[in-house]
Scaffold this motif. Sequence first.
Motif, PDB file in Angstrom:
ATOM      1  N   ARG A 127      38.321  39.194  31.330  1.00  0.00           N
ATOM      2  CA  ARG A 127      38.245  40.600  31.827  1.00  0.00           C
ATOM      3  C   ARG A 127      38.136  41.363  30.616  1.00  0.00           C
ATOM      4  O   ARG A 127      38.931  42.091  30.079  1.00  0.00           O
ATOM      5  CB  ARG A 127      39.452  40.988  32.692  1.00  0.00           C
ATOM      6  CG  ARG A 127      39.741  39.756  33.913  1.00  0.00           C
ATOM      7  CD  ARG A 127      40.879  40.119  34.484  1.00  0.00           C
ATOM      8  NE  ARG A 127      40.718  39.276  36.027  1.00  0.00           N
ATOM      9  CZ  ARG A 127      41.345  37.894  35.655  1.00  0.00           C
ATOM     10  NH1 ARG A 127      41.687  37.291  34.703  1.00  0.00           N
ATOM     11  NH2 ARG A 127      41.390  37.395  36.754  1.00  0.00           N
ATOM     12  N   GLU A 146      34.810  38.945  34.859  1.00  0.00           N
ATOM     13  CA  GLU A 146      35.292  39.903  35.838  1.00  0.00           C
ATOM     14  C   GLU A 146      35.084  41.373  35.371  1.00  0.00           C
ATOM     15  O   GLU A 146      35.942  41.651  34.517  1.00  0.00           O
ATOM     16  CB  GLU A 146      36.533  39.733  36.447  1.00  0.00           C
ATOM     17  CG  GLU A 146      36.928  40.510  37.381  1.00  0.00           C
ATOM     18  CD  GLU A 146      38.412  40.576  38.267  1.00  0.00           C
ATOM     19  OE1 GLU A 146      38.752  41.564  38.527  1.00  0.00           O
ATOM     20  OE2 GLU A 146      38.873  39.448  38.051  1.00  0.00           O
ATOM     21  N   ASP A 190      36.347  38.045  46.878  1.00  0.00           N
ATOM     22  CA  ASP A 190      36.021  39.172  46.152  1.00  0.00           C
ATOM     23  C   ASP A 190      36.033  40.351  46.666  1.00  0.00           C
ATOM     24  O   ASP A 190      36.344  41.550  46.172  1.00  0.00           O
ATOM     25  CB  ASP A 190      34.817  38.903  45.158  1.00  0.00           C
ATOM     26  CG  ASP A 190      35.117  37.792  44.156  1.00  0.00           C
ATOM     27  OD1 ASP A 190      36.442  37.355  43.724  1.00  0.00           O
ATOM     28  OD2 ASP A 190      34.195  36.927  43.642  1.00  0.00           O
TER      29      ASP A 190
END
Length: 230
Positions: A127, A146, A190
């Motif tokens: 991330r 992500e 998601d």
Amino acid sequence: MVQVSLNGSRTAADGAAVPMSPEALVEAAVGSVAAGAAEILVHPRTPCGRESLSPRVAGPLLAALRAAVAVPLAVSATVPGEPDPVGRIHAWEILPDRATVDLAEPGAAAVAAALAERGIAVDGVLRPGPGGGPAPEIPYARLVVELTAADPALLRGPGGTVVYGRGAAAWPVFRMAVAAGYSCRTGIGDVLHLPDGRPARSNAELVSAATALATGLGGCPADQGRARPA
């Protein structure tokens, strides 16, 4: 390549579109592959809905999925509160093709090593942000990024990298990633809405929207997997 996250950390409280039981997950996988998904990501759960790496939970689910679809199967190996993830991984009798590991989580290196010892490809989840970045001592076969916003400055990774966003960021990130030539991820795990804002009724509907969007943006999804005949 479009990967589908069938359930993620969702619970029944997130709506009827979330597949909870093994039977519902298999049905979701079959529909998603028919719609264009090239990989399946699933979070195995106990009957009470708790995520688990137990071989008694993950094994039967993987067996059922493998009997139903002919695409690579991935599980999440980063499970909050799992008391002995390394021991669980070594106890697996039925193995996934891949497993995701959050590179920022304590113990990630040990989990990744255990997966590699079992011959399971490791997807290292990154991330990007202040101080972010993959720990170099953690072995992974593929990077999964992500993003919280469609910011090209955060887009990184070698060939094969999978990029995705969650919630409101999901579709803007998807569009950006496809345009940049990355593999992408969608699914109930998601995002709960379609690109036009309508609630998604299923994983298959999200995958269908994703593959149509990718085609419209000039992307070229991988060959679709095929459901195995009964």
